[in-house]
Design an enzyme around this catalytic site. Structure first.
Site, PDB file in Angstrom:
ATOM      1  N   GLY A  84       0.792  -1.117   0.125  1.00  0.00           N
ATOM      2  CA  GLY A  84      -0.154   0.012  -0.062  1.00  0.00           C
ATOM      3  C   GLY A  84       0.844   1.185  -0.004  1.00  0.00           C
TER       4      GLY A  84
ATOM      5  N   SER B  84       4.645   7.182   2.531  1.00  0.00           N
ATOM      6  CA  SER B  84       5.123   6.227   3.658  1.00  0.00           C
ATOM      7  C   SER B  84       6.478   5.776   3.086  1.00  0.00           C
ATOM      8  CB  SER B  84       4.347   5.065   4.056  1.00  0.00           C
ATOM      9  OG  SER B  84       3.949   4.534   2.783  1.00  0.00           O
TER      10      SER B  84
ATOM     11  N   HIS C 125      -8.231  -1.758   3.290  1.00  0.00           N
ATOM     12  CA  HIS C 125      -9.003  -1.622   4.633  1.00  0.00           C
ATOM     13  C   HIS C 125      -9.807  -2.467   4.858  1.00  0.00           C
ATOM     14  CE1 HIS C 125      -5.176   0.230   5.634  1.00  0.00           C
ATOM     15  NE2 HIS C 125      -5.600   1.563   6.065  1.00  0.00           N
TER      16      HIS C 125
ATOM     17  N   GLY D 216      -5.828   2.225  -6.320  1.00  0.00           N
ATOM     18  CA  GLY D 216      -6.575   2.680  -5.225  1.00  0.00           C
ATOM     19  C   GLY D 216      -7.461   1.703  -4.521  1.00  0.00           C
TER      20      GLY D 216
HETATM   21  N1  SAH Z   1       0.989   4.157   2.661  1.00  0.00           N
HETATM   22  C1  SAH Z   1       0.196   5.334   1.782  1.00  0.00           C
HETATM   23  C2  SAH Z   1      -1.073   5.037   1.703  1.00  0.00           C
HETATM   24  C3  SAH Z   1      -1.790   3.685   1.025  1.00  0.00           C
HETATM   25  S1  SAH Z   1      -3.377   3.860   0.738  1.00  0.00           S
HETATM   26  C4  SAH Z   1       0.641   6.558   2.455  1.00  0.00           C
HETATM   27  O1  SAH Z   1       1.596   6.572   3.113  1.00  0.00           O
HETATM   28  O2  SAH Z   1       0.205   7.553   1.769  1.00  0.00           O
HETATM   29  C5  SAH Z   1      -3.843   2.268   0.466  1.00  0.00           C
HETATM   30  C6  SAH Z   1      -3.151   1.437  -0.885  1.00  0.00           C
HETATM   31  O3  SAH Z   1      -3.446   0.070  -0.901  1.00  0.00           O
HETATM   32  C7  SAH Z   1      -3.836   2.203  -2.124  1.00  0.00           C
HETATM   33  O4  SAH Z   1      -2.880   2.876  -3.029  1.00  0.00           O
HETATM   34  C8  SAH Z   1      -4.287   0.944  -3.075  1.00  0.00           C
HETATM   35  O5  SAH Z   1      -3.900   1.161  -4.513  1.00  0.00           O
HETATM   36  C9  SAH Z   1      -3.355   0.009  -2.446  1.00  0.00           C
HETATM   37  N2  SAH Z   1      -4.182  -1.618  -2.474  1.00  0.00           N
HETATM   38  C10 SAH Z   1      -5.485  -1.735  -1.881  1.00  0.00           C
HETATM   39  N3  SAH Z   1      -5.828  -3.142  -2.469  1.00  0.00           N
HETATM   40  C11 SAH Z   1      -4.437  -3.374  -3.075  1.00  0.00           C
HETATM   41  C12 SAH Z   1      -4.309  -4.668  -3.600  1.00  0.00           C
HETATM   42  N4  SAH Z   1      -5.009  -5.797  -3.788  1.00  0.00           N
HETATM   43  N5  SAH Z   1      -3.020  -4.884  -4.525  1.00  0.00           N
HETATM   44  C13 SAH Z   1      -2.354  -3.810  -4.475  1.00  0.00           C
HETATM   45  N6  SAH Z   1      -2.517  -2.765  -3.778  1.00  0.00           N
HETATM   46  C14 SAH Z   1      -3.652  -2.597  -3.103  1.00  0.00           C
HETATM   47 MG    MG Z   2      -3.095   4.106   6.240  1.00  0.00          MG
END
Ligand code: SAH
Ligand code: MG
Length: 198
Positions: free
Chosen positions: A33, A39, A131, A62
């Site tokens: 993610g 991050s 999530h 997303g």
């Molecule tokens: N760590 C990031 C926020 C992540 S948001 C920060 O610091 O801003 C969650 C991310 O998980 C999204 O970009 C989404 O595309 C990814 N995601 C959700 N389900 C996923 C999956 N099955 N495979 C790959 N990526 C996934």
């Molecule tokens: Mg988060």
């Protein structure tokens, strides 16, 4: 930090401190993610300083809550031709501007599918993907086995009190980890840091 995303500064600093505490001789760092790389801005410098590598796994389309009509949607991140979210260009720019490209490897695709084929042991795992209940459960089941004994697991958006936020990271990742050989090291906001026992 300037990048778009979902990482409050205090939690980002705690994330960096956790990664810094990891025994990187146990393996690489990996986050599930990445979104626009916020991050990764905290974790990448650890990989750079310690001559290691940060894998950033994301399909860049997303999560559910990032789609049009949901709370965390950013319309500028939609690919106009496909009409789908595409955070990869933004992620690459963030990593490039931070001077982190040599130490950050984007792995673009479906997290669970990648996890099933993964073969590199991890000194540090950060879980911040989908999530929903099923995505969180799959991230726990499929990624945590790759953490080396003695390695660190960090989980974002863990809310023990339902009034504070969604349940799945707490119920599907944090609690199972505690019940299966991980011990608590620290918590900062919604960030939980654990260590896999030897
Ligand atoms: N760590 C990031 C926020 C992540 S948001 C920060 O610091 O801003 C969650 C991310 O998980 C999204 O970009 C989404 O595309 C990814 N995601 C959700 N389900 C996923 C999956 N099955 N495979 C790959 N990526 C996934
Ligand atoms: Mg988060």
């Amino acid at each position: 930090m300037a990048a778009r995303g979902f990482m409050p500064p205090a939690e980002g600093v705690a994330l960096a401190v956790a990664a810094e505490s990891a025994d990187l001789s146990l393996g690489a760092l990996l986050e599930v993610g990445s979104y626009c790389g916020k991050s990764a801005l905290y974790l990448g410098p650890v990989a750079r300083r310690r001559n290691s590598l940060l894998y950033c796994v994301d399909h860049h389309r997303g999560s559910e809550e990032n789609q049009a009509g949901w709370d965390f949607h950013e319309p500028e991140l939609v690919d106009p031709e496909l009409g789908l979210m595409d955070t990869l260009p933004c992620f690459r720019r963030t990593v490039f501007n931070a001077g982190l490209e040599p130490w950050v490897a984007a792995v673009v695709g479906d997290g669970p599918r990648i996890a099933r084929h993964w073969g590199t042991s991890l000194s540090f795992l950060f879980v911040d993907g989908g999530h929903g209940e099923e995505p969180a459960r799959l991230d726990y089941e499929l990624w945590t086995p790759h953490v080396a004994p003695g390695g660190i697991l960090a989980i974002h958006d863990v809310f023990p009190d339902p009034a504070d936020g969604g349940r799945p990271p707490y119920e599907q990742i944090y609690l199972p980890a505690l019940a299966n050989g991980f011990v608590d090291l620290s918590n900062t906001g919604s960030l939980r840091v654990l260590r896999k026992e030897f």
